[in-house]
Design an enzyme around this catalytic site. Structure first.
Site, PDB file in Angstrom:
ATOM      1  CG  PHE A  74      47.502 -65.501 -27.592  1.00  0.00           C
ATOM      2  CD1 PHE A  74      48.650 -66.264 -27.436  1.00  0.00           C
ATOM      3  CD2 PHE A  74      47.632 -64.118 -27.637  1.00  0.00           C
ATOM      4  CE1 PHE A  74      49.900 -65.668 -27.320  1.00  0.00           C
ATOM      5  CE2 PHE A  74      48.869 -63.507 -27.518  1.00  0.00           C
ATOM      6  CZ  PHE A  74      50.009 -64.289 -27.371  1.00  0.00           C
ATOM      7  N   GLY A 103      33.714 -65.449 -28.296  1.00  0.00           N
ATOM      8  CA  GLY A 103      32.900 -65.573 -27.094  1.00  0.00           C
ATOM      9  C   GLY A 103      33.326 -64.626 -25.987  1.00  0.00           C
ATOM     10  CB  SER A 106      36.796 -63.249 -28.111  1.00  0.00           C
ATOM     11  OG  SER A 106      37.141 -64.596 -28.355  1.00  0.00           O
ATOM     12  CG  ASP A 128      29.622 -73.534 -26.417  1.00  0.00           C
ATOM     13  OD1 ASP A 128      29.418 -74.636 -26.967  1.00  0.00           O
ATOM     14  OD2 ASP A 128      30.738 -73.170 -26.021  1.00  0.00           O
ATOM     15  CB  CYS A 187      16.166 -86.559 -26.415  1.00  0.00           C
ATOM     16  SG  CYS A 187      17.383 -86.391 -27.725  1.00  0.00           S
ATOM     17  CD  GLU A 223      31.239 -79.243 -23.973  1.00  0.00           C
ATOM     18  OE1 GLU A 223      32.093 -79.991 -24.464  1.00  0.00           O
ATOM     19  OE2 GLU A 223      31.115 -78.045 -24.316  1.00  0.00           O
ATOM     20  CB  ILE A 251      31.231 -83.724 -35.797  1.00  0.00           C
ATOM     21  CG1 ILE A 251      30.642 -83.839 -37.208  1.00  0.00           C
ATOM     22  CG2 ILE A 251      30.160 -84.042 -34.752  1.00  0.00           C
ATOM     23  CD1 ILE A 251      30.198 -85.243 -37.566  1.00  0.00           C
ATOM     24  NE  ARG A 253      34.237 -75.774 -31.005  1.00  0.00           N
ATOM     25  CZ  ARG A 253      35.364 -75.609 -30.347  1.00  0.00           C
ATOM     26  NH1 ARG A 253      36.511 -75.597 -31.004  1.00  0.00           N
ATOM     27  NH2 ARG A 253      35.353 -75.448 -29.038  1.00  0.00           N
TER      28      ARG A 253
END
Length: 320
Positions: A74, A103, A106, A128, A187, A223, A251, A253
Protein backbone atom coordinates in the site's frame (compact mmCIF):
# COMPACT_ATOMS: atom_id res chain seq x y z
CA UNK A 1 -0.61 3.76 29.69
CA UNK A 2 -1.02 1.18 26.94
CA UNK A 3 -4.20 -0.88 27.17
CA UNK A 4 -5.02 -1.80 23.58
CA UNK A 5 -2.60 -2.73 20.80
CA UNK A 6 -2.97 -3.59 17.15
CA UNK A 7 -0.95 -6.01 15.03
CA UNK A 8 -0.60 -6.19 11.25
CA UNK A 9 1.49 -7.88 8.58
CA UNK A 10 2.71 -5.82 5.65
CA UNK A 11 4.53 -6.33 2.36
CA UNK A 12 5.44 -9.76 1.02
CA UNK A 13 4.31 -12.70 3.14
CA UNK A 14 6.86 -14.90 4.88
CA UNK A 15 6.58 -18.24 6.71
CA UNK A 16 6.48 -17.53 10.44
CA UNK A 17 4.33 -14.42 10.26
CA UNK A 18 1.46 -16.34 11.86
CA UNK A 19 3.78 -17.46 14.64
CA UNK A 20 4.78 -13.82 15.18
CA UNK A 21 1.15 -12.70 15.36
CA UNK A 22 0.50 -15.48 17.86
CA UNK A 23 3.49 -14.35 19.92
CA UNK A 24 2.20 -10.78 19.98
CA UNK A 25 -1.36 -11.79 20.87
CA UNK A 26 -0.55 -14.32 23.58
CA UNK A 27 2.11 -12.11 25.19
CA UNK A 28 -0.19 -9.08 25.18
CA UNK A 29 -3.08 -11.02 26.67
CA UNK A 30 -0.79 -12.36 29.39
CA UNK A 31 -0.09 -8.73 30.36
CA UNK A 32 -3.78 -7.84 30.49
CA UNK A 33 -3.85 -5.96 27.19
CA UNK A 34 -6.55 -6.10 24.53
CA UNK A 35 -5.33 -7.03 21.05
CA UNK A 36 -6.76 -6.13 17.67
CA UNK A 37 -5.81 -7.62 14.32
CA UNK A 38 -5.68 -5.41 11.24
CA UNK A 39 -6.46 -7.16 7.97
CA UNK A 40 -4.29 -6.64 4.87
CA UNK A 41 -1.66 -4.43 6.44
CA UNK A 42 -1.69 -0.66 6.15
CA UNK A 43 -4.49 -0.89 3.58
CA UNK A 44 -6.73 -2.47 6.21
CA UNK A 45 -5.66 0.12 8.75
CA UNK A 46 -6.68 2.86 6.30
CA UNK A 47 -10.00 1.15 5.55
CA UNK A 48 -10.73 0.37 9.19
CA UNK A 49 -10.80 -3.42 8.82
CA UNK A 50 -9.90 -4.12 12.42
CA UNK A 51 -11.17 -6.86 14.75
CA UNK A 52 -10.47 -7.91 18.30
CA UNK A 53 -8.41 -11.08 18.78
CA UNK A 54 -8.36 -13.53 21.67
CA UNK A 55 -6.37 -16.64 22.52
CA UNK A 56 -8.51 -18.79 20.26
CA UNK A 57 -7.95 -16.42 17.33
CA UNK A 58 -4.35 -17.63 17.16
CA UNK A 59 -4.90 -21.29 18.00
CA UNK A 60 -3.38 -23.71 15.48
CA UNK A 61 -1.65 -21.00 13.45
CA UNK A 62 1.95 -21.45 14.60
CA UNK A 63 2.49 -24.18 12.01
CA UNK A 64 0.80 -22.40 9.11
CA UNK A 65 2.56 -20.49 6.37
CA UNK A 66 1.42 -17.12 5.09
CA UNK A 67 -0.47 -14.72 7.34
CA UNK A 68 -4.07 -15.22 8.41
CA UNK A 69 -4.46 -11.46 8.78
CA UNK A 70 -3.53 -11.02 5.14
CA UNK A 71 -0.98 -8.63 3.70
CA UNK A 72 -0.92 -6.00 0.99
CA UNK A 73 1.43 -3.48 -0.53
CA UNK A 74 0.00 0.00 0.00
CA UNK A 75 2.42 2.69 -1.23
CA UNK A 76 -0.28 5.32 -0.73
CA UNK A 77 0.50 5.12 2.99
CA UNK A 78 3.36 7.53 2.30
CA UNK A 79 0.69 10.22 1.88
CA UNK A 80 0.14 12.11 5.14
CA UNK A 81 -3.62 12.38 4.55
CA UNK A 82 -3.83 8.61 4.16
CA UNK A 83 -1.94 8.15 7.41
CA UNK A 84 -4.25 10.63 9.13
CA UNK A 85 -7.23 8.47 8.14
CA UNK A 86 -5.42 5.42 9.53
CA UNK A 87 -4.79 7.27 12.79
CA UNK A 88 -8.45 8.23 12.93
CA UNK A 89 -9.38 4.55 12.68
CA UNK A 90 -6.90 3.64 15.41
CA UNK A 91 -8.47 6.24 17.69
CA UNK A 92 -11.94 4.94 16.88
CA UNK A 93 -10.94 1.47 18.09
CA UNK A 94 -9.07 2.91 21.05
CA UNK A 95 -5.69 1.54 19.99
CA UNK A 96 -2.69 2.86 21.88
CA UNK A 97 0.14 1.15 19.98
CA UNK A 98 0.90 -1.08 17.01
CA UNK A 99 3.16 -4.01 16.13
CA UNK A 100 4.11 -4.16 12.44
CA UNK A 101 5.53 -7.34 10.90
CA UNK A 102 7.28 -6.82 7.55
CA UNK A 103 10.33 -5.38 5.84
CA UNK A 104 11.98 -1.98 5.40
CA UNK A 105 8.96 -0.34 3.78
CA UNK A 106 6.71 -1.55 6.56
CA UNK A 107 9.17 -0.17 9.11
CA UNK A 108 8.97 3.32 7.63
CA UNK A 109 5.19 3.30 7.99
CA UNK A 110 5.61 2.31 11.63
CA UNK A 111 8.05 5.16 12.18
CA UNK A 112 5.62 7.69 10.69
CA UNK A 113 2.79 6.48 12.93
CA UNK A 114 5.07 6.74 15.96
CA UNK A 115 5.77 10.36 15.01
CA UNK A 116 1.99 10.91 14.91
CA UNK A 117 1.62 9.77 18.50
CA UNK A 118 1.10 6.02 18.16
CA UNK A 119 4.15 4.04 19.30
CA UNK A 120 4.99 1.21 16.92
CA UNK A 121 7.40 -1.71 17.03
CA UNK A 122 8.62 -3.40 13.84
CA UNK A 123 9.38 -7.11 13.50
CA UNK A 124 11.49 -8.28 10.51
CA UNK A 125 9.28 -10.53 8.39
CA UNK A 126 10.72 -11.35 4.95
CA UNK A 127 12.37 -14.34 3.29
CA UNK A 128 14.99 -12.04 1.73
CA UNK A 129 16.97 -11.58 4.98
CA UNK A 130 17.67 -8.04 3.80
CA UNK A 131 16.63 -6.07 6.89
CA UNK A 132 19.38 -4.26 8.79
CA UNK A 133 19.78 -4.62 12.54
CA UNK A 134 19.19 -8.36 12.68
CA UNK A 135 21.17 -11.45 11.75
CA UNK A 136 18.08 -13.22 10.48
CA UNK A 137 14.53 -12.34 9.47
CA UNK A 138 11.35 -14.30 10.08
CA UNK A 139 10.82 -16.65 7.13
CA UNK A 140 14.40 -16.81 5.90
CA UNK A 141 15.21 -20.29 7.19
CA UNK A 142 12.00 -21.79 5.82
CA UNK A 143 12.65 -20.29 2.41
CA UNK A 144 16.20 -21.62 2.58
CA UNK A 145 14.88 -25.16 3.08
CA UNK A 146 12.52 -24.71 0.13
CA UNK A 147 15.29 -23.49 -2.17
CA UNK A 148 17.70 -26.24 -1.16
CA UNK A 149 15.04 -28.88 -1.80
CA UNK A 150 14.46 -27.40 -5.27
CA UNK A 151 18.21 -27.42 -5.98
CA UNK A 152 18.42 -31.07 -4.91
CA UNK A 153 15.66 -31.95 -7.36
CA UNK A 154 17.29 -29.96 -10.15
CA UNK A 155 20.55 -31.77 -9.52
CA UNK A 156 18.82 -35.11 -10.06
CA UNK A 157 17.58 -34.16 -13.51
CA UNK A 158 20.70 -32.16 -14.45
CA UNK A 159 22.97 -35.10 -13.74
CA UNK A 160 20.70 -37.45 -15.67
CA UNK A 161 20.90 -35.28 -18.79
CA UNK A 162 24.42 -33.87 -18.28
CA UNK A 163 22.84 -30.44 -18.30
CA UNK A 164 23.66 -27.04 -16.81
CA UNK A 165 20.80 -25.71 -14.69
CA UNK A 166 20.35 -22.09 -13.64
CA UNK A 167 18.13 -21.51 -10.61
CA UNK A 168 16.90 -17.99 -9.85
CA UNK A 169 16.40 -17.31 -6.15
CA UNK A 170 14.53 -14.49 -4.43
CA UNK A 171 16.30 -11.97 -2.24
CA UNK A 172 15.55 -8.65 -3.93
CA UNK A 173 19.00 -7.01 -3.76
CA UNK A 174 20.45 -9.23 -1.03
CA UNK A 175 22.29 -12.45 -1.86
CA UNK A 176 22.01 -14.14 1.56
CA UNK A 177 19.35 -16.64 0.50
CA UNK A 178 21.15 -17.51 -2.73
CA UNK A 179 24.54 -17.90 -1.05
CA UNK A 180 23.32 -20.09 1.79
CA UNK A 181 21.24 -22.25 -0.55
CA UNK A 182 24.17 -22.61 -2.95
CA UNK A 183 26.44 -23.88 -0.19
CA UNK A 184 23.83 -26.25 1.22
CA UNK A 185 22.86 -27.44 -2.25
CA UNK A 186 26.42 -27.82 -3.51
CA UNK A 187 25.94 -25.43 -6.43
CA UNK A 188 28.99 -25.12 -8.64
CA UNK A 189 28.56 -21.43 -9.47
CA UNK A 190 27.03 -18.48 -7.60
CA UNK A 191 25.94 -15.08 -8.91
CA UNK A 192 25.14 -12.48 -6.24
CA UNK A 193 24.11 -8.80 -6.32
CA UNK A 194 26.97 -7.93 -3.98
CA UNK A 195 29.58 -9.13 -6.47
CA UNK A 196 30.16 -7.65 -9.94
CA UNK A 197 28.82 -10.00 -12.59
CA UNK A 198 29.84 -10.51 -16.20
CA UNK A 199 28.31 -13.41 -18.07
CA UNK A 200 31.55 -13.93 -19.97
CA UNK A 201 33.40 -14.55 -16.71
CA UNK A 202 30.77 -17.09 -15.65
CA UNK A 203 31.13 -18.91 -18.96
CA UNK A 204 34.90 -19.09 -18.51
CA UNK A 205 34.43 -20.62 -15.05
CA UNK A 206 32.03 -23.17 -16.50
CA UNK A 207 34.49 -24.04 -19.28
CA UNK A 208 37.21 -24.61 -16.67
CA UNK A 209 34.85 -26.97 -14.89
CA UNK A 210 34.15 -28.84 -18.11
CA UNK A 211 37.88 -29.32 -18.76
CA UNK A 212 38.15 -30.80 -15.26
CA UNK A 213 35.51 -33.36 -16.16
CA UNK A 214 32.30 -31.79 -14.88
CA UNK A 215 29.36 -33.36 -16.69
CA UNK A 216 26.65 -31.15 -15.18
CA UNK A 217 26.39 -28.06 -12.98
CA UNK A 218 24.03 -25.83 -11.04
CA UNK A 219 24.26 -22.03 -11.22
CA UNK A 220 22.49 -20.21 -8.37
CA UNK A 221 21.65 -16.58 -9.11
CA UNK A 222 19.77 -13.90 -7.19
CA UNK A 223 16.77 -12.29 -8.90
CA UNK A 224 17.01 -8.92 -10.72
CA UNK A 225 20.61 -9.45 -11.86
CA UNK A 226 19.81 -10.52 -15.42
CA UNK A 227 17.29 -12.37 -17.56
CA UNK A 228 18.01 -16.01 -16.70
CA UNK A 229 16.44 -17.32 -19.91
CA UNK A 230 18.82 -15.18 -21.94
CA UNK A 231 21.70 -16.24 -19.71
CA UNK A 232 20.86 -19.90 -20.32
CA UNK A 233 20.89 -19.35 -24.09
CA UNK A 234 24.25 -17.58 -23.87
CA UNK A 235 25.84 -20.34 -21.77
CA UNK A 236 24.56 -23.06 -24.10
CA UNK A 237 25.81 -21.14 -27.14
CA UNK A 238 29.28 -20.60 -25.65
CA UNK A 239 29.81 -24.01 -24.05
CA UNK A 240 27.82 -26.35 -26.25
CA UNK A 241 26.16 -27.79 -23.12
CA UNK A 242 22.38 -27.95 -22.87
CA UNK A 243 21.36 -25.27 -20.37
CA UNK A 244 17.99 -24.64 -18.74
CA UNK A 245 16.77 -21.93 -16.36
CA UNK A 246 14.31 -22.30 -13.49
CA UNK A 247 12.68 -19.39 -11.68
CA UNK A 248 11.51 -20.61 -8.29
CA UNK A 249 9.29 -17.57 -7.78
CA UNK A 250 6.66 -17.33 -5.08
CA UNK A 251 6.90 -20.98 -4.07
CA UNK A 252 9.78 -19.77 -1.89
CA UNK A 253 7.34 -17.80 0.28
CA UNK A 254 4.99 -20.65 1.06
CA UNK A 255 4.94 -23.67 3.31
CA UNK A 256 4.88 -24.41 7.01
CA UNK A 257 7.62 -22.52 8.87
CA UNK A 258 10.57 -24.56 10.09
CA UNK A 259 11.19 -24.82 13.83
CA UNK A 260 13.74 -21.99 13.99
CA UNK A 261 11.41 -19.53 12.27
CA UNK A 262 8.61 -20.46 14.68
CA UNK A 263 10.89 -19.92 17.67
CA UNK A 264 12.34 -16.68 16.30
CA UNK A 265 8.89 -15.29 15.48
CA UNK A 266 7.50 -16.25 18.89
CA UNK A 267 10.40 -14.65 20.74
CA UNK A 268 10.24 -11.47 18.69
CA UNK A 269 6.48 -11.21 19.05
CA UNK A 270 6.65 -11.48 22.83
CA UNK A 271 9.61 -9.07 22.97
CA UNK A 272 7.66 -6.41 21.07
CA UNK A 273 5.10 -6.31 23.89
CA UNK A 274 7.86 -5.90 26.47
CA UNK A 275 9.23 -2.92 24.54
CA UNK A 276 5.84 -1.24 24.22
CA UNK A 277 5.16 -1.64 27.94
CA UNK A 278 8.58 -0.11 28.64
CA UNK A 279 7.53 2.98 26.69
CA UNK A 280 9.42 2.36 23.45
CA UNK A 281 8.14 3.34 20.01
CA UNK A 282 9.66 3.69 16.56
CA UNK A 283 11.91 0.71 17.25
CA UNK A 284 12.59 -2.47 15.29
CA UNK A 285 13.41 -5.83 16.81
CA UNK A 286 16.34 -7.97 15.72
CA UNK A 287 18.35 -10.97 16.77
CA UNK A 288 22.14 -10.66 16.96
CA UNK A 289 24.34 -13.45 18.27
CA UNK A 290 21.12 -15.20 19.38
CA UNK A 291 20.16 -12.27 21.63
CA UNK A 292 17.09 -10.11 21.03
CA UNK A 293 17.94 -6.46 20.38
CA UNK A 294 16.11 -3.33 19.26
CA UNK A 295 17.16 -0.32 17.19
CA UNK A 296 15.72 2.98 16.07
CA UNK A 297 13.86 2.28 12.84
CA UNK A 298 15.36 5.17 10.86
CA UNK A 299 18.84 4.29 12.06
CA UNK A 300 18.33 0.68 10.95
CA UNK A 301 16.84 1.55 7.56
CA UNK A 302 19.09 4.45 6.59
CA UNK A 303 22.37 4.03 8.45
CA UNK A 304 22.95 0.36 9.19
CA UNK A 305 24.40 -1.81 6.45
CA UNK A 306 23.99 -5.55 6.37
CA UNK A 307 27.45 -7.11 6.25
CA UNK A 308 28.10 -9.21 3.16
CA UNK A 309 29.10 -12.77 4.02
CA UNK A 310 32.32 -12.69 2.02
CA UNK A 311 33.82 -15.50 4.07
CA UNK A 312 30.86 -17.69 3.12
CA UNK A 313 31.51 -17.00 -0.55
CA UNK A 314 35.20 -17.83 -0.11
CA UNK A 315 34.23 -21.12 1.49
CA UNK A 316 31.79 -21.88 -1.30
CA UNK A 317 34.46 -21.32 -3.96
CA UNK A 318 36.84 -23.68 -2.18
CA UNK A 319 34.22 -26.40 -2.07
CA UNK A 320 33.34 -26.25 -5.74
Amino acid sequence: MIKKIGVLTSGGDAPGMNAAIRGVVRAALSKGLDVYGIHDGYLGLYEGRIEQLDRHSVSDVINRGGTFLGSARFPEFRDEKVREKAVENMREFGLDALVVIGGDGSYLGAKRLTEMGFPCIGLPGTIDNDVAGTDYTIGYFTALETVVEAIDRLRDTSSSHQRISIVEVMGRYCGDLTLAAAIAGGCEYIVLPEVEFKREDLVEEIKVGITKGKKHAIVAITEHICDVDELAKFIEQETGRETRSTVLGHIQRGGAPVAYDRILASRMGAYSIELLLQGYGGRCVGIQNEKLVHHDIIDAVENMKRPFKGDWLDTAKMLF
